[in-house]
Design an enzyme around this catalytic site. Structure first.
Site, PDB file in Angstrom:
ATOM      1  N   PHE A   1       2.751   4.358  -1.666  1.00 16.35           N
ATOM      2  CA  PHE A   1       2.380   5.072  -2.886  1.00 16.35           C
ATOM      3  C   PHE A   1       2.991   6.461  -2.928  1.00 16.35           C
ATOM      4  O   PHE A   1       3.449   7.008  -1.923  1.00 16.35           O
ATOM      5  CB  PHE A   1       0.851   5.187  -2.998  1.00 16.35           C
ATOM      6  CG  PHE A   1       0.205   5.983  -1.887  1.00 16.35           C
ATOM      7  CD1 PHE A   1       0.217   7.375  -1.891  1.00 16.35           C
ATOM      8  CD2 PHE A   1      -0.437   5.335  -0.841  1.00 16.35           C
ATOM      9  CE1 PHE A   1      -0.384   8.110  -0.881  1.00 16.35           C
ATOM     10  CE2 PHE A   1      -1.030   6.067   0.190  1.00 16.35           C
ATOM     11  CZ  PHE A   1      -0.998   7.457   0.168  1.00 16.35           C
TER      12      PHE A   1
ATOM     13  N   HIS B   1      -4.701   6.612  10.936  1.00 19.89           N
ATOM     14  CA  HIS B   1      -3.642   6.776   9.937  1.00 19.89           C
ATOM     15  C   HIS B   1      -4.156   6.602   8.519  1.00 19.89           C
ATOM     16  O   HIS B   1      -3.388   6.648   7.558  1.00 19.89           O
ATOM     17  CB  HIS B   1      -2.496   5.804  10.203  1.00 19.89           C
ATOM     18  CG  HIS B   1      -2.686   4.407   9.671  1.00 19.89           C
ATOM     19  ND1 HIS B   1      -3.815   3.661   9.892  1.00 19.89           N
ATOM     20  CD2 HIS B   1      -1.863   3.616   8.928  1.00 19.89           C
ATOM     21  CE1 HIS B   1      -3.678   2.483   9.320  1.00 19.89           C
ATOM     22  NE2 HIS B   1      -2.515   2.421   8.721  1.00 19.89           N
TER      23      HIS B   1
ATOM     24  N   ASN C   1       0.814  -1.223   0.000  1.00 20.51           N
ATOM     25  CA  ASN C   1       0.000   0.000   0.000  1.00 20.51           C
ATOM     26  C   ASN C   1       0.845   1.270   0.000  1.00 20.51           C
ATOM     27  O   ASN C   1       0.315   2.368   0.196  1.00 20.51           O
ATOM     28  CB  ASN C   1      -0.946   0.008   1.207  1.00 20.51           C
ATOM     29  CG  ASN C   1      -0.197   0.053   2.536  1.00 20.51           C
ATOM     30  OD1 ASN C   1       1.015  -0.154   2.592  1.00 20.51           O
ATOM     31  ND2 ASN C   1      -0.919   0.316   3.604  1.00 20.51           N
TER      32      ASN C   1
END
Length: 415
Positions: free
Chosen positions: A180, A344, A178
């Site tokens: 990016f 988060h 995840n």
């Protein structure tokens, strides 16, 4: 009680034989398995006062992702995890939407060339760095590494196996999963650069090593733990000291890793957009997987944020949504009950395997319409529908943070 928190925004999970868990999850689904995992951690004898669960809370390894774990006299390495120091960095620029090219494909390609990502040969071995096979020069990497090297050498003297890891080689790289890089527009049409990564291979090695050390230290007692991944290191022992030193270094590495990538991202954009622009008008660089000493309720404690961001009064943080959703720059309200923390991100609602089983490439294309990004089978596990509704997550923590900027991604590079 402080007037700002007179109205209680959380529900309390009472834990038999343990501390309570205050949960900012109203209007957001929480798996029963995650609640059980929270209860397991809350039963550890060194939890201070209570735990806090953020609205993005979901099942993790040992402890839930989206939890805040305050401890006295001990630390749980698996609660910190192996992506030590993982977090976000964002920078506002003087560019506006009108300054961007109509075709964003070349912009994404320039970023992908400039920041090693995924499992490409450049990222794995980085053999090309010395040969100049990527677009940006390595000076920023070398400068950052020199600031980290001496302390790392000391850590390696105590734990020699850490020397043979991807440390220097992974500095300035994005990674997989995840992680990016995004180009976003805020509510006024200004361009932001944003990225998400951590301490990479060396952080994973540090976390994995000390998780096993904790299990070995507790080998005669581990059967009595609610979960073997709750094995802990006691303050006053050599292994505790070694871990605190190593995890602190990994968190520095993670912060510098994001800074190096941001520099290279900016340089890449300048090769496509020739209009002069400034960056860092507003800038944030925050961890969301980490541990540090803090003062709470008059006591110095170790606070582990496993998928949570510090949200002290006035402190800026970043709460990203999924590939096709909004992200937020927020300002903390300093809520003491959450140990000055917020979520988060949106938080997953399903595993990566389940997302790939349930959704197709066509679903991914529809869900990321308007975003210049990969839309192939390899990124279906990051499809927006695999995540919770970011609007519901933000509503559930309205007493923890206020929104400063709302960002919408228009370019996304996945790890």
């Amino acid at each position: 009680m402080n007037q700002a928190y007179k109205d209680q925004h959380y529900d309390t999970l009472e834990v038999a034989g343990g501390r309570p868990v205050k949960m900012w999850t109203r209007g957001v689904p929480v798996e029963e398995e995650a609640k059980q995992q929270l209860a397991n951690t809350a039963r550890m004898p060194f939890i201070y006062k209570h735990m806090a669960a953020m609205p993005d809370v979901h099942l993790g390894k040992g402890s839930t992702i989206g939890s805040v774990i305050p401890t006295l006299g001990a630390v749980i390495p698996a609660a910190v995890g192996v992506d030590i120091g993982c977090g976000m960095m964002a920078a506002k620029t003087t560019l506006a939407a009108r300054d961007l090219p109509d075709n964003l494909g070349p912009l994404r390609s320039a970023i992908e060339r400039s920041v090693p990502h995924g499992m490409s040969p450049k990222t794995r071995g980085f053999k090309g760095r010395d040969k100049g096979s990527w677009d940006t020069p390595p000076q920023a990497v070398d400068t950052a590494w020199m600031a980290l090297k001496d302390e790392f050498d000391v850590i390696c003297q105590k734990t020699p196996k850490l020397k043979n890891t991807n440390n220097y080689k992974h500095l300035g790289t994005l990674g997989t999963g995840n992680h990016f890089i995004e180009i976003c527009l805020d509510e006024e049409g200004f361009v932001w650069f944003m990225l998400h990564s951590g301490s990479r291979g060396v952080g994973n090695a540090i976390g994995s090593h000390f998780i096993e050390v904790a299990k070995q230290d507790m080998r005669t007692h581990i059967a009595n733990l609610p979960d073997k991944d709750l094995a802990y290191l006691k303050e006053g022992t050599q292994h505790y000291d070694d871990y605190v030193e190593a995890v602190g270094w990994a968190q520095k590495f993670a912060r510098m890793n994001r800074e190096v990538m941001m520099r290279n991202l900016i340089a890449a954009v300048r090769t496509v957009i020739h209009k002069p622009f400034e960056t860092h008008l507003e800038a944030v660089n925050c961890h969301h997987n980490y541990v540090q000493k803090e003062q709470h309720f008059g006591q110095e404690v170790l606070v582990t944020r496993k998928g949570a961001v510090s949200a002290r009064a006035g402190e800026l943080g970043i709460i990203p949504g999924s590939m096709g959703a909004k992200s937020y720059i927020v300002r903390g309200k300093g809520n003491p009950d959450s140990f000055h923390s917020c979520s988060h991100g949106a938080g997953r609602t399903m595993s990566r395997t389940e997302a790939k089983r349930r959704y197709s490439v066509e679903d991914q294309v529809r869900a990321t319409e308007g975003v210049e990004c990969r839309k192939d089978a390899a990124v279906i596990d990051e499809i927006p529908m695999a995540y919770k509704d970011i609007d519901a997550v933000m509503q559930a923590q309205s007493d923890l943070v206020e929104v400063v900027h709302t960002l919408k991604q228009i370019v996304c590079v996945k790890g």
